[in-house]
Enzyme design. Structure first.
Site, mmCIF file in Angstrom:
data_model
loop_
_atom_site.group_PDB
_atom_site.id
_atom_site.type_symbol
_atom_site.label_atom_id
_atom_site.label_comp_id
_atom_site.label_asym_id
_atom_site.label_seq_id
_atom_site.Cartn_x
_atom_site.Cartn_y
_atom_site.Cartn_z
ATOM 1 N N TYR A 184 -0.170 2.915 -13.623
ATOM 2 C CA TYR A 184 0.284 2.466 -12.304
ATOM 3 C C TYR A 184 0.889 1.063 -12.381
ATOM 4 C CZ TYR A 184 0.060 1.458 -7.267
ATOM 5 O OH TYR A 184 0.372 1.126 -5.968
ATOM 6 N N SER A 201 4.039 -3.181 -6.071
ATOM 7 C CA SER A 201 2.619 -3.523 -5.875
ATOM 8 C C SER A 201 2.343 -4.866 -6.525
ATOM 9 C CB SER A 201 1.735 -2.465 -6.530
ATOM 10 O OG SER A 201 0.391 -2.936 -6.597
HETATM 11 P P1 NDP Z 1 -0.034 7.303 0.539
HETATM 12 O O1 NDP Z 1 -0.585 8.072 -0.596
HETATM 13 O O2 NDP Z 1 -0.879 7.064 1.735
HETATM 14 O O3 NDP Z 1 1.371 7.943 0.994
HETATM 15 C C1 NDP Z 1 2.307 8.266 0.002
HETATM 16 C C2 NDP Z 1 3.595 8.698 0.646
HETATM 17 O O4 NDP Z 1 4.521 9.017 -0.412
HETATM 18 C C3 NDP Z 1 3.446 9.937 1.499
HETATM 19 O O5 NDP Z 1 4.331 9.843 2.591
HETATM 20 C C4 NDP Z 1 3.860 11.039 0.528
HETATM 21 O O6 NDP Z 1 4.399 12.170 1.162
HETATM 22 C C5 NDP Z 1 4.941 10.357 -0.274
HETATM 23 N N1 NDP Z 1 5.107 10.974 -1.587
HETATM 24 C C6 NDP Z 1 4.221 11.013 -2.603
HETATM 25 N N2 NDP Z 1 4.729 11.683 -3.650
HETATM 26 C C7 NDP Z 1 5.960 12.081 -3.277
HETATM 27 C C8 NDP Z 1 6.988 12.810 -3.908
HETATM 28 N N3 NDP Z 1 6.854 13.304 -5.144
HETATM 29 N N4 NDP Z 1 8.133 13.023 -3.223
HETATM 30 C C9 NDP Z 1 8.272 12.540 -1.979
HETATM 31 N N5 NDP Z 1 7.339 11.840 -1.315
HETATM 32 C C10 NDP Z 1 6.204 11.628 -1.964
HETATM 33 O O7 NDP Z 1 0.424 5.933 -0.089
HETATM 34 P P2 NDP Z 1 0.578 4.446 0.512
HETATM 35 O O8 NDP Z 1 1.167 4.472 1.847
HETATM 36 O O9 NDP Z 1 -0.686 3.735 0.274
HETATM 37 O O10 NDP Z 1 1.616 3.862 -0.559
HETATM 38 C C11 NDP Z 1 3.002 3.768 -0.335
HETATM 39 C C12 NDP Z 1 3.596 2.912 -1.437
HETATM 40 O O11 NDP Z 1 2.960 1.644 -1.434
HETATM 41 C C13 NDP Z 1 3.402 3.496 -2.842
HETATM 42 O O12 NDP Z 1 4.557 3.230 -3.608
HETATM 43 C C14 NDP Z 1 2.215 2.706 -3.369
HETATM 44 O O13 NDP Z 1 2.201 2.649 -4.772
HETATM 45 C C15 NDP Z 1 2.470 1.366 -2.729
HETATM 46 N N6 NDP Z 1 1.282 0.507 -2.636
HETATM 47 C C16 NDP Z 1 0.180 0.863 -1.901
HETATM 48 C C17 NDP Z 1 -0.910 0.019 -1.844
HETATM 49 C C18 NDP Z 1 -2.138 0.354 -1.061
HETATM 50 O O14 NDP Z 1 -3.142 -0.368 -1.199
HETATM 51 N N7 NDP Z 1 -2.130 1.374 -0.223
HETATM 52 C C19 NDP Z 1 -0.933 -1.259 -2.556
HETATM 53 C C20 NDP Z 1 0.287 -1.549 -3.280
HETATM 54 C C21 NDP Z 1 1.323 -0.688 -3.307
HETATM 55 P P3 NDP Z 1 3.508 13.496 1.443
HETATM 56 O O15 NDP Z 1 2.393 13.089 2.343
HETATM 57 O O16 NDP Z 1 4.454 14.432 2.136
HETATM 58 O O17 NDP Z 1 3.043 13.984 0.127
#
Ligand code: NDP
Length: 237
Positions: free
Chosen positions: A146, A132
């Site tokens: 975070y 991020s």
């Molecule tokens: P979401 O919360 O929309 O999606 C998260 C994803 O990660 C889901 O597919 C979820 O699966 C999976 N996940 C969460 N916890 C686990 C776990 N313990 N084991 C396996 N899978 C897991 O997040 P985003 O798409 O927004 O974020 C994706 C990445 O991008 C993250 O690392 C986030 O920190 C990073 N990011 C996001 C930003 C944003 O503005 N959105 C900005 C900067 C970075 P399930 O649905 O099955 O739980």
């Protein structure tokens, strides 16, 4: 020579948001994609059917299960670690268990996944972790765990890039800024504050982040390693 399609790709956390867009991008290119989900089973099955990829249930915080899932995905060309958690609030109030879980999912899991993948990765493979821009700029309160976790990834990719460089495996972190997903909806309560920090005042689409990941995985990016690539509309500028 390295392949540009038909690659073996594993996306850890591919059932929603940025991870889903990454799954779709590689699948559209004709790569063989395996992706994991933790909770969103129906969504994951629908994506798998639509993209002819394979969905595997995995909580990435379970280290043995994580190692097993990476091993079962076979000799990878590309590993993308996308799963991530957010914890918001006063650090004096957030329960320690919640913070430990965040560090486990956001720091420990990508480390172990990368090492496990590298055991059997093709020469010229790609390891890409989703970080991020908050690793570089954290202009809001309540997100220190975070930003700590995302900053750790910068050190991680520098070190692992050295460790695996002899096999031409690249290791990088892609750092999005505000991106429209369940974690950070474009119409969420903080959107105006976040847009205020940006040069281009909108959330990114998940597909835009997936495009950068796809490029880092390409042959063109063979000399890009041990670094952070930021896609944030100028949030960190
Ligand atoms: P979401 O919360 O929309 O999606 C998260 C994803 O990660 C889901 O597919 C979820 O699966 C999976 N996940 C969460 N916890 C686990 C776990 N313990 N084991 C396996 N899978 C897991 O997040 P985003 O798409 O927004 O974020 C994706 C990445 O991008 C993250 O690392 C986030 O920190 C990073 N990011 C996001 C930003 C944003 O503005 N959105 C900005 C900067 C970075 P399930 O649905 O099955 O739980």
């Amino acid at each position: 020579d390295k392949k540009s399609s038909g690659r073996q790709v594993l996306v850890l956390g591919g059932s929603r948001g940025i991870g889903e867009a990454i799954v779709r991008r590689f699948a559209e290119n004709g790569d063989n994609v395996v992706f994991t989900y933790a909770h969103s089973q129906e969504k994951a099955n629908a994506i798998a059917a639509e993209t002819q990829s394979q969905a595997v249930k995995l909580d990435v915080s379970d280290r043995a299960a994580l190692a097993n899932a990476v091993a079962e995905a076979g000799e990878l060309d590309v590993l993308v670690f996308n799963a991530g958690l957010l914890a918001a609030g006063d650090p004096l109030d957030i329960p320690a268990e919640e913070i430990e879980r965040l560090f486990t999912v956001n720091i420990h899991a990508p480390y172990f996944a990368a090492v496990e993948a590298a055991r059997r990765m093709h020469a010229g493979g790609r390891i890409i972790i989703i970080g991020s821009v908050n690793a570089d700029r954290m202009p809001m309160e309540g997100l220190s765990a975070y930003s700590t976790s995302k900053a750790a990834l910068q050190g991680m990719v520098k070190g692992l890039a050295r460790d695996f460089g002899d096999r031409a495996i690249t290791v990088n972190v892609v750092q999005p800024g505000p991106t429209d997903t369940d974690m950070n909806p474009a119409d969420g309560p903080l959107h105006e504050t976040m847009h205020g920090f940006m040069a281009i005042k909108r959330h990114a689409h998940a597909g835009e982040v997936a495009g950068m990941v796809f490029w880092v995985a390409s042959q063109e990016a063979a000399m890009v390693t041990g670094t952070a690539l930021t896609i944030d509309g100028g949030f960190g500028a």
